[in-house]
Design an enzyme around this catalytic site. Structure first.
Site, PDB file in Angstrom:
ATOM      1  N   HIS A 281       5.292   0.660   0.661  1.00 52.45           N
ATOM      2  CA  HIS A 281       5.359  -0.714  -0.263  1.00 52.45           C
ATOM      3  C   HIS A 281       5.593  -1.816   0.654  1.00 52.45           C
ATOM      4  O   HIS A 281       6.048  -2.742  -0.194  1.00 52.45           O
ATOM      5  CB  HIS A 281       7.221  -0.176  -0.587  1.00 52.45           C
ATOM      6  N   ASP A 353       4.373  -5.563   8.151  1.00 56.10           N
ATOM      7  CA  ASP A 353       5.117  -7.275   8.513  1.00 56.10           C
ATOM      8  C   ASP A 353       7.658  -7.385   7.830  1.00 56.10           C
ATOM      9  O   ASP A 353       7.468  -7.861   7.980  1.00 56.10           O
ATOM     10  CB  ASP A 353       4.736  -8.742   7.831  1.00 56.10           C
TER      11      ASP A 353
END
Length: 782
Positions: A281, A353
């Site tokens: 995700h 990230d």
């Protein structure tokens, strides 16, 4: 008994020359001695010749043997070169301005007709599986705007091909020199993205990671194509069978090939699947289109419907149970301001990230911050536990009226799917707690730092920890030790990593998001455990009751019981079969009064249909792409796919060239000492190589100013998933060192949290202008 590796002669020839030689000649003189020596030499020479002959024949025999799949992967060049050769014939066509204008106008009229139709369709009831699925996968407003434009482009392309007499067998490049027909902002705004000359911290949406191509890998860009799309009309209609007819329904394939079955894998825990979903995700979020009032079109039970959203998944004859139905939601065509095949949009940045924690947009990130001490917002429960902030929207697809009356809500996070299952919600919470733990220590150590400085530096550290866990705990299980070393995916033991390459495209591939990384759905168990403490009897819960049901986290000790359960529940075996919990009970409501008459979704059917909707070429193309022999018929798969599964595939598909990518990939036998089959392993390896080599902010980089100093980097490398769990649970006192592996494995016995090596934040301590005290003697660890 001799084997292929048994030497035919001793390697120690000195034993022969040194042996006493007994002469049988009546002449006991120099001549007889010479004869004996010659005899020995002759024997040695004969044996050597025999060894050569046998060795050559052995080599010849082995030369006809196929190379093992794992050896093929080790010999490939990585990342894999993208295949620019289309599956169908390519043609170059010139188009006039009138042709283009007319085609675009027809596209706009089609969009208007579609939206008018959707206004009159009944909205899906709140709380149904279809509604929950739609809310979980809903697109943001920017994605929806692009999707509308993309729809116009797709229709225009289709009409243009008709007007120019371009057959579906041709992959046409339509030239539109000096003609402007689109007025979309992304089409007419040609101003380059301006990036700061230097920045220690990543942007929220992934832009400017690559200085030369600032949009590469950023959110709201299209998925990358490793192989050109395969649509039946060359534009956007799902792939057809090799004889031009429809493929078998995705539901039928799911039922016959991927039949409900479940077997535990005693080597791994549910934490393997939980981390995989959390990390997935972070890098993938397919934009989905939606109908009137944000609802999807439910095709459940509509065997004879002619609605365009339903026709690809009409139920097969004999499917009558409501639980066998599925819903089909079209993914939004992404706008590229061109007349080409349909592409899909990734709402997440392709970089690992931490966007599942922090979000992919500045507005969302701002909403999640507390703006005090660099911390994230939390909700403190009546028992004093920090939880994710509540989402009080009653229409979010998760909130239950009875729970809202108790003041308990589903949660907000950096990703809208965080409430999908309780394990995932808990991991989101653990990561927010980790952020606040680090922020608190950095703020205390450096009181002169601003809220922004603390927040960004904490985010910098937490993203590094996420990358470190993924590449040192998760991926070795998935790819295997040999391939990890061959591709240099492990973190270095010391120093900086210098492998960044600006020419490597880190964008998530369509095959990864739509098929390859969905292998983890086979790891989902039928039952999971809750454990109040290490010695208590487990509470067993059906997986369906974990979905959209995070309310246990509000109870005293609830967070710990969920974590303990995940660390002590075995994952499912990676194979072609799935638990009925995801094929017959997906997204059911936990409110029994609302379950009656509802159609649960089928995750496997959704996966197969999504692959067709995304234009994924058939399975044989992916075998060839990965360097394996392309199967020309079903018999070529006898050694690749288990026989019972292969028989089911042969009965459904008319040709091996029709087999869906997802079905073929997850049906392969696993590699020796591996978790997955060769094609899945190949495609996953390629993507994770790209994510690392194409990330200018990779945590081990030496490039300034984003690089950690060597002491900081040394501390980041001490990160373990186990330590993060220990530090951010409430009363968990012991864990297995590798929480994705079963504690019963040798060397992974449960140990005290206090015995774990932990990361120290001392290298981040600095003497500010207004700070009069020197660094204290105490070590600040997390």
């Amino acid at each position: 008994m001799a084997t292929e590796s048994t030497p035919l002669t001793s390697d120690d020839f000195s034993s022969i020359s040194a042996s006493p030689y007994e002469s049988f000649s009546k002449y006991d003189g120099p001549r007889s001695c010479v004869k004996a020596r010659y005899c020995v030499y002759a024997v040695i020479l004969s044996l050597a010749v025999m060894a050569c002959i046998v060795g050559i024949s052995h080599y010849v025999d082995r030369s006809d043997e196929p190379v093992r799949p794992d050896q093929v992967l080790l010999q490939l060049g990585w990342p894999l070169p993208e295949n620019s050769t289309s599956i169908i014939q390519k043609a170059v066509i010139n188009a006039t301005g009138d042709d283009l204008t007319l085609a675009v106008e027809r596209g706009r009229k089609s969009l208007q007709a579609k939206e008018d139709l959707e206004k009159n369709l009944p909205a899906i009831d709140d709380g149904t599986p279809s509604y929950r699925h739609q809310q979980m996968m809903k697109s943001g407003p920017e994605s929806m705007r692009i999707a509308r434009d993309g729809y116009v482009e797709n229709v225009a392309t289709e009409k243009l091909r008709e007007a120019l007499n371009i057959s579906k067998e041709k992959d046409a490049v339509i030239l539109t020199v000096n003609v402007t027909v689109f007025t979309n902002p992304e089409c007419i705004n040609l101003a380059p993205t301006v990036c700061p000359a230097q920045s220690r911290y990543r942007t929220v949406n992934g832009t400017c990671n690559n200085i030369l191509e600032p949009l590469k890998g950023s959110s709201l860009t299209t998925f990358r194509r490793a192989i050109p799309a395969d649509y039946s009309d060359g534009v956007w209609k799902p792939r057809k069978s090799s004889d031009g007819l429809d493929l078998p329904s995705s539901k039928l394939v799911a039922d016959r090939v991927h039949r409900p079955s479940y077997e535990e894998d005693q080597d791994f825990t549910v934490m393997l699947a939980v981390w995989g979903q959390f990390m997935d995700h972070d890098i993938t979020a397919t934009a989905l289109s939606k109908g009137h009032n944000g609802s999807a079109i439910s095709c459940c039970g509509l065997k004879n419907t002619t609605h365009p959203e339903c026709f690809p998944v009409i139920m097969s004859e004999g499917d009558s149970k409501c639980g066998d139905c599925m819903e089909f939601v079209r993914s939004a065509p992404a706008s590229k301001c061109s007349f080409g095949p349909r592409e899909q949009l990734n709402q997440a940045s392709s970089f690992l990230d931490g966007s599942a924690v922090y979000g992919n947009s500045q507005n969302l990130q701002n909403d999640l911050r507390s703006w005090e001490g660099g911390r994230m917002k939390v909700f403190v429960s009546e028992f004093g536990a920090s939880l994710l902030p509540p989402n009080k929207d009653p229409k979010d697809g998760c909130n239950e009226q009875v729970e809202m009356q108790k003041g308990r809500y589903c949660f907000l996070s950096g990703d809208a799917r965080a409430n999908e299952n309780m394990h995932l919600t808990t991991l989101h919470l653990i990561m927010v707690r980790q952020h606040n733990l680090i922020a608190g220590k950095l703020s205390s150590m450096n009181p002169h730092w601003s809220d922004e400085r603390v927040f960004q530096e904490t985010r910098h550290v937490l993203v590094a920890q996420i990358q470190h866990i993924t590449y040192n705990e998760f991926l070795p299980i998935i790819l295997g030790d040999d391939l990890m070393k061959r591709l240099q995916l492990y973190s270095q033991e010391s120093g900086y990593w210098k492998g960044y390459n600006s020419s490597v495209d880190p964008s998530i591939s369509n095959n990864f998001a739509t098929a390859a990384f969905r292998f983890a759905h086979t790891l989902i168990p039928s039952m999971t455990k809750f454990l109040r403490d290490d010695d208590s009897n487990p509470e067993y819960v059906e997986m369906r009751k974990m979905l959209f049901n995070p309310y246990k986290l509000y109870t005293c000790g609830g967070v710990d019981s969920v974590i303990r359960g995940a660390m002590n529940t075995s994952a499912g075996k990676s194979d072609a079969f799935f638990t009925p919990e995801v094929t017959r009970h997906l997204f059911e409501s936990n409110d029994k009064t609302r379950n009656k008459g509802q159609c649960s979704l089928d995750l496997v059917s959704l996966n197969i249909q999504r692959g067709r909707d995304h234009g994924l070429p058939a399975y044989p193309h992916w075998r060839k792409f990965c360097g394996f022999p392309r199967p020309e018929n079903f018999d070529n798969l006898n050694d690749v796919v288990e026989q019972t599964t292969l028989l089911s595939i042969k009965q459904l598909y008319k040709s091996v060239n029709d087999v869906d990518a997802y079905t073929g990939m997850i049906s392969e036998k696993p590699l020796p000492n591996g978790l997955l089959g060769p094609t899945l392993t190949c495609l996953l390896a390629d993507q994770f190589v790209r994510i690392k080599r194409g990330d200018r902010y990779w945590y081990e980089t030496e490039e300034k100013p984003q690089a950690f100093d060597e002491n900081q980097l040394s501390e980041v490398r001490k990160t373990t998933f186990a330590a993060i769990i220990c530090d951010n649970s409430e009363e968990i006192g012991s864990v297995q060192p590798h929480v994705m592996l079963n504690s019963r494995r040798i060397g992974n016995d449960r140990v005290s949290c206090k015995s774990l090596i932990k990361m120290s934040l001392d290298p981040w301590r600095e003497l500010g202008d207004n700070t009069a005290t020197a660094p204290g003697p105490e070590t600040s660890t997390v």
